[in-house]
Design a protein around this motif. Structure first.
Motif, PDB file in Angstrom:
ATOM      1  N   ALA A 218      18.043 -47.410  -9.091  1.00 48.70           N
ATOM      2  CA  ALA A 218      17.243 -48.524  -9.189  1.00 48.70           C
ATOM      3  C   ALA A 218      18.131 -49.767  -9.381  1.00 48.70           C
ATOM      4  O   ALA A 218      18.945 -50.034  -9.845  1.00 48.70           O
ATOM      5  CB  ALA A 218      16.385 -48.474 -10.436  1.00 48.70           C
ATOM      6  N   TYR A 219      17.389 -50.812  -8.483  1.00 50.72           N
ATOM      7  CA  TYR A 219      18.060 -52.116  -8.448  1.00 50.72           C
ATOM      8  C   TYR A 219      17.421 -52.819  -9.715  1.00 50.72           C
ATOM      9  O   TYR A 219      16.321 -52.732 -10.394  1.00 50.72           O
ATOM     10  CB  TYR A 219      17.421 -52.940  -7.296  1.00 50.72           C
ATOM     11  N   GLU A 220      18.400 -53.335 -10.448  1.00 54.18           N
ATOM     12  CA  GLU A 220      18.172 -54.082 -11.997  1.00 54.18           C
ATOM     13  C   GLU A 220      17.435 -55.645 -11.690  1.00 54.18           C
ATOM     14  O   GLU A 220      17.729 -56.187 -10.591  1.00 54.18           O
ATOM     15  CB  GLU A 220      19.395 -54.413 -12.592  1.00 54.18           C
ATOM     16  N   HIS A 221      16.426 -55.641 -12.426  1.00 53.11           N
ATOM     17  CA  HIS A 221      15.791 -57.153 -12.263  1.00 53.11           C
ATOM     18  C   HIS A 221      15.801 -57.782 -13.868  1.00 53.11           C
ATOM     19  O   HIS A 221      14.565 -57.816 -14.424  1.00 53.11           O
ATOM     20  CB  HIS A 221      14.385 -56.852 -11.856  1.00 53.11           C
ATOM     21  N   PRO A 222      16.939 -58.201 -14.268  1.00 54.53           N
ATOM     22  CA  PRO A 222      16.882 -58.701 -15.523  1.00 54.53           C
ATOM     23  C   PRO A 222      16.203 -60.217 -15.639  1.00 54.53           C
ATOM     24  O   PRO A 222      16.195 -60.758 -14.577  1.00 54.53           O
ATOM     25  CB  PRO A 222      18.356 -58.940 -15.788  1.00 54.53           C
ATOM     26  N   PRO A 223      15.708 -60.490 -16.690  1.00 50.84           N
ATOM     27  CA  PRO A 223      14.941 -61.858 -16.580  1.00 50.84           C
ATOM     28  C   PRO A 223      16.166 -63.023 -16.551  1.00 50.84           C
ATOM     29  O   PRO A 223      17.298 -63.012 -17.102  1.00 50.84           O
ATOM     30  CB  PRO A 223      14.386 -61.972 -18.103  1.00 50.84           C
ATOM     31  N   ARG A 224      15.716 -64.049 -15.872  1.00 49.97           N
ATOM     32  CA  ARG A 224      16.522 -65.331 -15.680  1.00 49.97           C
ATOM     33  C   ARG A 224      16.678 -66.018 -17.213  1.00 49.97           C
ATOM     34  O   ARG A 224      15.668 -66.129 -18.108  1.00 49.97           O
ATOM     35  CB  ARG A 224      15.957 -66.381 -14.878  1.00 49.97           C
ATOM     36  N   GLU A 225      17.868 -66.348 -17.437  1.00 48.87           N
ATOM     37  CA  GLU A 225      18.146 -66.870 -18.953  1.00 48.87           C
ATOM     38  C   GLU A 225      17.629 -67.955 -19.242  1.00 48.87           C
ATOM     39  O   GLU A 225      17.237 -68.371 -20.317  1.00 48.87           O
ATOM     40  CB  GLU A 225      20.038 -67.083 -19.103  1.00 48.87           C
ATOM     41  N   GLU A 226      17.266 -69.042 -18.373  1.00 49.71           N
ATOM     42  CA  GLU A 226      16.762 -70.161 -18.868  1.00 49.71           C
ATOM     43  C   GLU A 226      15.093 -69.998 -19.078  1.00 49.71           C
ATOM     44  O   GLU A 226      14.732 -70.861 -19.599  1.00 49.71           O
ATOM     45  CB  GLU A 226      16.896 -71.220 -17.670  1.00 49.71           C
ATOM     46  N   LEU A 227      14.819 -68.941 -18.273  1.00 51.52           N
ATOM     47  CA  LEU A 227      13.408 -68.632 -18.740  1.00 51.52           C
ATOM     48  C   LEU A 227      13.321 -68.060 -20.249  1.00 51.52           C
ATOM     49  O   LEU A 227      12.126 -68.068 -20.767  1.00 51.52           O
ATOM     50  CB  LEU A 227      12.765 -67.759 -17.538  1.00 51.52           C
ATOM     51  N   VAL A 228      14.106 -67.163 -20.267  1.00 50.64           N
ATOM     52  CA  VAL A 228      14.079 -66.620 -21.627  1.00 50.64           C
ATOM     53  C   VAL A 228      14.238 -67.589 -22.796  1.00 50.64           C
ATOM     54  O   VAL A 228      13.681 -67.717 -23.788  1.00 50.64           O
ATOM     55  CB  VAL A 228      15.369 -65.302 -21.735  1.00 50.64           C
ATOM     56  N   ARG A 229      15.213 -68.663 -22.617  1.00 50.70           N
ATOM     57  CA  ARG A 229      15.339 -69.643 -23.472  1.00 50.70           C
ATOM     58  C   ARG A 229      14.126 -70.377 -23.654  1.00 50.70           C
ATOM     59  O   ARG A 229      13.636 -70.850 -24.966  1.00 50.70           O
ATOM     60  CB  ARG A 229      16.741 -70.723 -23.061  1.00 50.70           C
ATOM     61  N   GLU A 230      13.531 -70.849 -22.628  1.00 55.33           N
ATOM     62  CA  GLU A 230      12.202 -71.686 -22.826  1.00 55.33           C
ATOM     63  C   GLU A 230      11.227 -70.699 -23.610  1.00 55.33           C
ATOM     64  O   GLU A 230      10.418 -71.155 -24.329  1.00 55.33           O
ATOM     65  CB  GLU A 230      11.756 -71.958 -21.413  1.00 55.33           C
ATOM     66  N   ALA A 231      11.037 -69.307 -23.143  1.00 62.25           N
ATOM     67  CA  ALA A 231      10.263 -68.465 -24.125  1.00 62.25           C
ATOM     68  C   ALA A 231      10.440 -68.605 -25.418  1.00 62.25           C
ATOM     69  O   ALA A 231       9.752 -68.695 -26.219  1.00 62.25           O
ATOM     70  CB  ALA A 231      10.189 -67.149 -23.070  1.00 62.25           C
ATOM     71  N   ILE A 232      11.685 -68.412 -25.874  1.00 67.96           N
ATOM     72  CA  ILE A 232      11.947 -68.555 -27.271  1.00 67.96           C
ATOM     73  C   ILE A 232      11.617 -69.766 -27.765  1.00 67.96           C
ATOM     74  O   ILE A 232      11.239 -69.911 -28.826  1.00 67.96           O
ATOM     75  CB  ILE A 232      13.660 -68.269 -27.329  1.00 67.96           C
ATOM     76  N   ASN A 233      11.911 -70.899 -27.093  1.00 69.77           N
ATOM     77  CA  ASN A 233      11.608 -72.248 -27.346  1.00 69.77           C
ATOM     78  C   ASN A 233      10.207 -72.246 -27.971  1.00 69.77           C
ATOM     79  O   ASN A 233       9.702 -72.639 -29.069  1.00 69.77           O
ATOM     80  CB  ASN A 233      11.814 -73.387 -26.675  1.00 69.77           C
ATOM     81  N   TRP A 234       9.248 -71.725 -27.098  1.00 70.25           N
ATOM     82  CA  TRP A 234       8.012 -71.656 -27.201  1.00 70.25           C
ATOM     83  C   TRP A 234       7.480 -70.997 -28.639  1.00 70.25           C
ATOM     84  O   TRP A 234       6.604 -71.197 -29.315  1.00 70.25           O
ATOM     85  CB  TRP A 234       7.067 -71.135 -25.967  1.00 70.25           C
ATOM     86  N   LEU A 235       8.082 -69.645 -28.680  1.00 72.90           N
ATOM     87  CA  LEU A 235       7.900 -68.602 -29.570  1.00 72.90           C
ATOM     88  C   LEU A 235       8.138 -69.190 -30.912  1.00 72.90           C
ATOM     89  O   LEU A 235       7.528 -68.876 -31.867  1.00 72.90           O
ATOM     90  CB  LEU A 235       8.242 -67.385 -29.311  1.00 72.90           C
ATOM     91  N   SER A 236       9.396 -69.957 -30.989  1.00 71.46           N
ATOM     92  CA  SER A 236       9.903 -70.572 -32.143  1.00 71.46           C
ATOM     93  C   SER A 236       8.969 -71.506 -32.723  1.00 71.46           C
ATOM     94  O   SER A 236       8.916 -71.621 -34.024  1.00 71.46           O
ATOM     95  CB  SER A 236      11.270 -71.109 -31.875  1.00 71.46           C
ATOM     96  N   ASP A 237       8.095 -72.282 -31.967  1.00 70.03           N
ATOM     97  CA  ASP A 237       7.332 -73.311 -32.468  1.00 70.03           C
ATOM     98  C   ASP A 237       5.851 -72.633 -32.891  1.00 70.03           C
ATOM     99  O   ASP A 237       5.170 -73.246 -33.378  1.00 70.03           O
ATOM    100  CB  ASP A 237       7.214 -74.338 -31.453  1.00 70.03           C
ATOM    101  N   ALA A 238       5.622 -71.264 -32.354  1.00 68.56           N
ATOM    102  CA  ALA A 238       4.187 -70.816 -32.303  1.00 68.56           C
ATOM    103  C   ALA A 238       3.750 -70.336 -33.901  1.00 68.56           C
ATOM    104  O   ALA A 238       4.638 -69.996 -34.637  1.00 68.56           O
ATOM    105  CB  ALA A 238       4.034 -69.364 -31.696  1.00 68.56           C
ATOM    106  N   GLN A 239       2.524 -70.684 -34.304  1.00 71.25           N
ATOM    107  CA  GLN A 239       1.734 -70.256 -35.271  1.00 71.25           C
ATOM    108  C   GLN A 239       1.056 -69.088 -35.531  1.00 71.25           C
ATOM    109  O   GLN A 239       0.918 -68.327 -36.114  1.00 71.25           O
ATOM    110  CB  GLN A 239       1.238 -71.480 -36.300  1.00 71.25           C
ATOM    111  N   ARG A 240       0.411 -69.063 -34.204  1.00 73.37           N
ATOM    112  CA  ARG A 240      -0.552 -67.910 -33.930  1.00 73.37           C
ATOM    113  C   ARG A 240      -0.194 -67.400 -32.626  1.00 73.37           C
ATOM    114  O   ARG A 240      -0.537 -67.249 -31.647  1.00 73.37           O
ATOM    115  CB  ARG A 240      -1.890 -68.609 -33.913  1.00 73.37           C
ATOM    116  N   PRO A 241       1.131 -66.459 -32.532  1.00 72.83           N
ATOM    117  CA  PRO A 241       1.504 -65.875 -31.542  1.00 72.83           C
ATOM    118  C   PRO A 241       0.783 -64.440 -31.186  1.00 72.83           C
ATOM    119  O   PRO A 241       0.336 -63.952 -32.530  1.00 72.83           O
ATOM    120  CB  PRO A 241       2.939 -65.390 -31.830  1.00 72.83           C
ATOM    121  N   ALA A 242       0.528 -63.862 -30.005  1.00 73.33           N
ATOM    122  CA  ALA A 242      -0.279 -62.936 -29.857  1.00 73.33           C
ATOM    123  C   ALA A 242       0.293 -62.226 -28.690  1.00 73.33           C
ATOM    124  O   ALA A 242       0.914 -62.826 -27.975  1.00 73.33           O
ATOM    125  CB  ALA A 242      -1.665 -63.048 -29.890  1.00 73.33           C
TER     126      ALA A 242
END
Length: 547
Positions: free
Chosen positions: A188-212
């Protein structure tokens, strides 16, 4: 030196599939495919001959889902190929890896319009374009191994799905001088996530009070259950599993909203999240509660299929395999020393989950659904925890989407494309692939799509228990029409005596009352080979909002 027996293109197909790890093939022989089936006789591959090509596709699908292997399907030309397409649509919509080998008319007829050439289509592979990831016609026998090897790699590359290789009759019959295929590699060809998108997701989740979190079928297909559990517990996020994601998250975990996607109480929790993480789900019709879900916070959507990202709701779209993406999220959350600040308007996420599940049960208590709830509970109690189940598009399956605890087994249904007739043939494929007994559940309407496969189940002694819920028609359509128009039209069906019909195939069958289903299943599951249980009853769906 002894002379090698003469081989042909069909042998190259069989040898390549065997070298790639195939063990079982589903399908029906056909005139243009005779060279393929003659070669099959010289191999160790097990062939399962269905009675209708659409059911062959469902069986290969069920085999793949149950075993985690690639399903293999052999098709004849023209009518045989076309008859398989509805089954392939389900595999395509649900991301089930399959390799389809279809025969074709002789090379000199391709693209021509020869009068009277049997099974001829103007462009056969174009017919498969809507329901497969990739289509190819092989023009020379020497190209067969590479074509099938490449097709296999495409099938297992996310987003996984069925691929289509067609081989003309004369290519299958062409004599070949190359030695037998002994080694084939498809990765299978690998499809890892792009690092800058992961960083942005971490930023959003770090500030979340009601993650789901909404966990879809992509989590299950990726085998990412452990990674999802780790991220959910780190975030302290309630998790709602889609019907396809049933089993992606522990049913009775304190953060689990289970699979009540069609209840507004669960939908409202997802809408109230300040960051909603959607993993391996397109947020399609059912998971979005029929497109009524309107998230008020930010949304992160992770999926291997780029076309589904933001297709229904604006989001930070991350194309990636669910397991790889969750690994990245888990790694970066821990590296950042993340500590959950989850607080749902003064309540803990665990309390939100407990309160929501209590509200859902109270809503069900307020409806006249005692028979339906007991029926589903009795089935669940009778089925071993590790048993896999296959559900057709029937009212019992609609209940199952929300209330079925898959436990240690797997829950498979046809909600990807929603075609009728999936349950029984898919269960045959699953039973043959695992060698373990499975349960199939159909309505009387959907069962007639696959009734001929009683012969297949008997011929192969497939350990399938088939539960047919007979309500005299297309029950869910009847309910929809009565709800919308006050009456139902063309939903009532003449149907056979299912018990007598099954017995005519040599398959044991019995009819039981709705309140006897638990005992009947316990007995049937202890038997050998296929068997059928018929329950005549009218089930109703729950109302997802207050009546």
């Amino acid at each position: 030196m002894s002379e090698q027996p003469q081989r042909n293109g069909g042998d190259l197909v069989i040898e390549t599939l065997s070298a790639l790890g195939a063990k079982t093939v589903f399908g029906i022989p056909g005139q243009h495919a005779l060279g393929l089936f003659d070669a099959l006789s010289r191999s160790n591959l097990e062939f399962v001959s269905s009675r209708v090509e659409n059911n062959s596709a469902f069986a290969a699908d069920g085999y793949s889902r149950a075993t985690g292997e690639v399903g293999v399907l052999f098709l004849s030309t023209g009518p045989g190929a076309l008859t398989s397409l509805a089954g392939l649509q389900e595999a395509y919509a649900t991301g089930v890896p399959m390799v389809v080998v279809a025969s074709q008319i002789p090379l000199d007829g391709l693209g021509a319009r020869r009068k009277g050439m049997l099974h001829q289509l103007d462009d056969q592979k174009a017919s498969a374009a809507n329901v497969t990831k990739f289509q190819q016609t092989v023009h020379h026998a020497s190209g067969i191994p590479s074509a099938i090897q490449d097709a296999w790699a495409r099938a297992i590359t996310v987003p996984m799905g069925p691929v289509w290789v067609e081989v003309p009759q004369d290519v299958l019959l062409a004599q070949v001088m190359v030695p037998p295929v002994q080694d084939a590699l498809a990765e299978a060809y690998e499809h890892p996530p792009r690092e800058e998108l992961v960083r942005e997701a971490i930023n959003w989740l770090s500030d979340a009070q009601r993650p789901a979190i909404i966990a879809g079928g992509g989590v299950r297909r990726a085998g990412a259950q452990a990674e999802l559990l780790a991220v959910a517990e780190t975030l302290q996020a309630p998790v709602l599993s889609s019907p396809g994601g049933n089993g992606a998250f522990p049913w009775n975990h304190e953060l689990s909203l289970q699979s009540w996607v069609e209840d507004r109480h669960a939908t409202e929790v997802m809408e109230d999240a300040d960051v909603l993480l959607v993993i391996g789900s397109a947020l399609g019709e059912v998971t979005s509660n029929y497109f009524t879900m309107e998230p008020r916070g930010k949304m992160i959507q992770i999926d291997a299929e780029p076309r589904v990202l933001e297709s229904n709701t604006p989001a930070l779209g991350i194309r990636a395999d669910a397991r790889e993406a969750l690994k990245f999220l888990d790694r970066d959350l821990k590296a950042a020393g993340f500590t959950s600040r989850a607080s749902w308007h003064g309540r803990s996420p665990q309390q939100v989950v407990a309160d929501t599940l209590e509200k859902i049960q109270e809503r069900l208590d307020g409806q006249d659904l005692a028979k339906e709830r007991k029926f589903m509970a009795d089935i669940r109690e009778a089925i071993p925890a590790s048993m896999q189940t296959f559900w057709d598009m029937t009212i019992a399956a609609y209940w199952g989407w929300s209330c079925w605890d898959a436990k240690d087994g797997q829950f498979h249904s046809a909600q990807g494309a929603g075609g009728l007739g999936y349950g029984f043939p898919a269960a045959i494929g699953g039973a043959i692939g695992t060698g373990q007994r499975v349960l199939a559940v159909s309505g009387d309407g959907s069962s007639m799509y696959s009734i001929a496969e009683l012969a297949t189940a008997k011929q192969h002694q497939a350990p399938v228990t088939w539960l047919i819920v007979d309500d005299g028609g297309y029950g869910i359509l009847r309910e929809y029409m009565e709800g919308a128009f006050g009456k139902a039209t063309a939903t009532e069906l003449a149907r056979p005596d299912f018990v007598a019909l099954a017995q005519s195939f040599g398959v044991p069958a019995r009819e039981v009352a709705v309140d006897q289903i638990g005992a009947a299943l316990t007995e049937a599951l202890a038997e050998q080979g296929p068997n059928v249980i018929v329950v005549k009853t009218l089930l109703k769906m729950f109302a997802p909002t207050h009546l």
